[in-house]
Design an enzyme around this catalytic site. Structure first.
Site, PDB file in Angstrom:
ATOM      1  N   LEU A  20       0.821  -1.215   0.000  1.00  0.00           N
ATOM      2  CA  LEU A  20       0.000   0.000   0.000  1.00  0.00           C
ATOM      3  C   LEU A  20       0.853   1.263   0.000  1.00  0.00           C
ATOM      4  O   LEU A  20       0.412   2.333  -0.390  1.00  0.00           O
ATOM      5  CB  LEU A  20      -0.898   0.028   1.243  1.00  0.00           C
ATOM      6  CG  LEU A  20      -1.960  -1.055   1.344  1.00  0.00           C
ATOM      7  CD1 LEU A  20      -2.594  -1.049   2.726  1.00  0.00           C
ATOM      8  CD2 LEU A  20      -3.015  -0.844   0.271  1.00  0.00           C
ATOM      9  N   GLY A  21       2.057   1.138   0.479  1.00  0.00           N
ATOM     10  CA  GLY A  21       2.900   2.326   0.528  1.00  0.00           C
ATOM     11  C   GLY A  21       4.171   2.042   1.287  1.00  0.00           C
ATOM     12  O   GLY A  21       4.336   0.979   1.896  1.00  0.00           O
ATOM     13  N   GLY A  23       6.883   3.813   3.998  1.00  0.00           N
ATOM     14  CA  GLY A  23       7.106   4.931   4.908  1.00  0.00           C
ATOM     15  C   GLY A  23       8.584   5.089   5.203  1.00  0.00           C
ATOM     16  O   GLY A  23       9.414   4.408   4.612  1.00  0.00           O
ATOM     17  N   GLY A  26       9.263   1.678   7.340  1.00  0.00           N
ATOM     18  CA  GLY A  26       8.877   0.355   6.869  1.00  0.00           C
ATOM     19  C   GLY A  26       7.827   0.373   5.794  1.00  0.00           C
ATOM     20  O   GLY A  26       7.415   1.416   5.331  1.00  0.00           O
ATOM     21  N   LYS A  42       1.776  -2.585   8.900  1.00  0.00           N
ATOM     22  CA  LYS A  42       3.037  -1.863   8.749  1.00  0.00           C
ATOM     23  C   LYS A  42       4.138  -2.695   9.404  1.00  0.00           C
ATOM     24  O   LYS A  42       4.013  -3.066  10.569  1.00  0.00           O
ATOM     25  CB  LYS A  42       2.911  -0.509   9.459  1.00  0.00           C
ATOM     26  CG  LYS A  42       4.034   0.451   9.220  1.00  0.00           C
ATOM     27  CD  LYS A  42       3.684   1.750   9.954  1.00  0.00           C
ATOM     28  CE  LYS A  42       4.371   2.938   9.393  1.00  0.00           C
ATOM     29  NZ  LYS A  42       3.893   4.203   9.947  1.00  0.00           N
ATOM     30  N   ASP A 135       1.993  16.255  12.338  1.00  0.00           N
ATOM     31  CA  ASP A 135       2.332  15.926  10.950  1.00  0.00           C
ATOM     32  C   ASP A 135       1.067  15.849  10.097  1.00  0.00           C
ATOM     33  O   ASP A 135       0.939  14.981   9.243  1.00  0.00           O
ATOM     34  CB  ASP A 135       3.112  14.604  10.909  1.00  0.00           C
ATOM     35  CG  ASP A 135       3.893  14.418   9.613  1.00  0.00           C
ATOM     36  OD1 ASP A 135       4.077  15.397   8.869  1.00  0.00           O
ATOM     37  OD2 ASP A 135       4.303  13.278   9.340  1.00  0.00           O
TER      38      ASP A 135
END
Ligand code: ATP
Ligand code: MG
Length: 259
Positions: A20-21, A23, A26, A42, A135
Site C-alpha cells: 500500500l505504501g 514509509g 517500513g 506496517k 504531521d
C-alpha cells in the site's frame, strides 16, 4: 497497548496482499484476516531503526494510536515486537487526500466543509486528550471504504500539557507554523496552523505557502504571507487559522464551532 497474545506469529494469521505504501521506517501492506476482514499491516525492520529517537517515534505511534478511539482516526488492532515490529491497523481502501484532490481538482465548498469537519473532529478529540499530531498533511489523511477520511501516521505525535512548551522541529515545512520553522518553542495545539494550510488546499486546490526554496518558504510562513486565493471561500476562517501570532490563532474549539 494491545500486544497480541496468540501462539502464532502475525504472519501466519494473515494473508498478505499488495503493498500500500512505503514509509520512512517500513512498508505497509494490505492483508486479510481469516475472518475475511481486510487490514493494513506496517512492518518495521529493526535494522532500519538507527537511533533512540526513531524508537521513541515508533513507540509513540503505537501507544498513542492504540489509546485513541475515534471514527476519523485509524485504529490499531494489535502489534507484535519480535524480529520485526509489526502494526496491524484499520485499512483505508481509497488512498489519501492528496490523490483525492489531485483527481478532483476542485472540491465544492460543501464537500470541502464535510471533509474538513471530519478532520477537525478527530484533531479536537486528540487535543482534548492532550495529544498533538504534528504531521497533519494531505498524505496522512486516508479515505476509507465508506467515503470517510481518517487521520493516520501518528509517528511524530506527542503528549502535551497546556502550560508547557514543546521544542522538537517536526513535520513537513509546507505545513509547519511560524514558531516551528523558526525553531522557537511552541504550544501543544500547534496543529491548528497545519489545519489552516489543509483547509486552504481543500478549498482552493493549491498550497498557500510554496516558496521556491526553503528560505523564501520560511519568509512567507513567518510573515503569514500566503498566496491570495482566487475566490473568497472560507477566507475568514483560513486567515484566523494562519495567524502568525499563536496567541491570536484560532484554537481547535474555535475552529470546530465556526459556522
Ligand atoms: P512517512 O514518514 O513517509 O509519512 P510513515 O513511515 O510514517 O511514512 P505511513 O505514512 O504511516 O508511514 O504509511 C506509508 C504509506 O502507506 C501511506 O502514505 C499510505 O499510502 C499507506 N498506508 C498507511 N497506513 C494505511 C492504512 N491504514 N490503510 C491504507 N494505506 C495505508
Ligand atoms: Mg506518512
Amino acid at each position: 497497548v494491545k500486544r497480541h497474545h496468540h501462539k502464532h506469529n502475525l504472519k501466519h494469521r494473515y494473508e498478505f496482499l499488495e503493498s500500500l505504501g512505503k514509509g520512512t521506517y517500513g512498508k505497509v501492506k494490505k492483508a486479510k484476516e481469516r475472518s475475511g476482514r481486510l487490514v493494513a499491516v506496517k512492518s518495521i525492520r529493526k535494522e532500519k531503526i538507527k537511533d533512540e529517537q526513531d524508537l521513541v517515534h515508533i513507540r509513540r505511534e503505537i501507544e498513542i494510536m492504540s489509546s485513541l478511539c475515534h471514527p476519523h482516526i485509524i485504529t490499531i488492532y494489535e502489534f507484535e515486537n519480535k524480529d520485526k515490529i509489526v502494526i496491524v491497523m484499520e485499512y483505508a481502501s481509497q488512498g489519501d487526500l492528496y490523490d483525492y484532490i489531485c483527481d478532483k481538482k476542485n472540491l465544492s465548498e460543501y464537500e470541502a466543509r464535510h471533509f474538513f469537519r471530519q478532520i477537525v473532529s478527530a484533531v479536537h478529540y486528540c487535543h482534548q486528550n492532550g495529544i498533538v499530531h504534528r504531521d497533519l498533511k494531505l498524505e496522512n489523511i486516508l479515505l476509507d471504504g465508506n467515503g470517510n477520511f481518517q487521520i493516520a501516521d501518528f509517528g511524530l505525535s506527542n503528549l502535551y500539557h497546556s502550560d508547557e512548551y514543546l521544542q522538537t522541529f517536526c513535520g513537513s515545512p509546507l505545513y509547519a507554523s511560524p514558531e516551528i520553522v523558526n525553531g522557537r518553542p511552541y504550544r501543544g495545539p500547534v496543529d491548528t496552523w497545519s489545519l489552516g494550510v489543509l483547509l486552504y488546499t481543500l478549498v482552493h486546490g493549491t498550497m498557500p505557502f510554496d516558496g521556491l526554496n526553503h528560505k523564501i518558504l520560511v519568509q512567507q510562513i513567518s510573515t503569514g504571507n500566503y498566496r491570495k486565493p482566487s475566490k473568497p471561500s472560507a477566507c475568514g476562517l483560513i486567515r484566523w487559522m494562519l495567524m502568525v501570532n499563536p496567541e491570536r490563532r484560532a484554537t481547535i474549539e474555535e475552529v470546530a464551532g465556526h459556522w
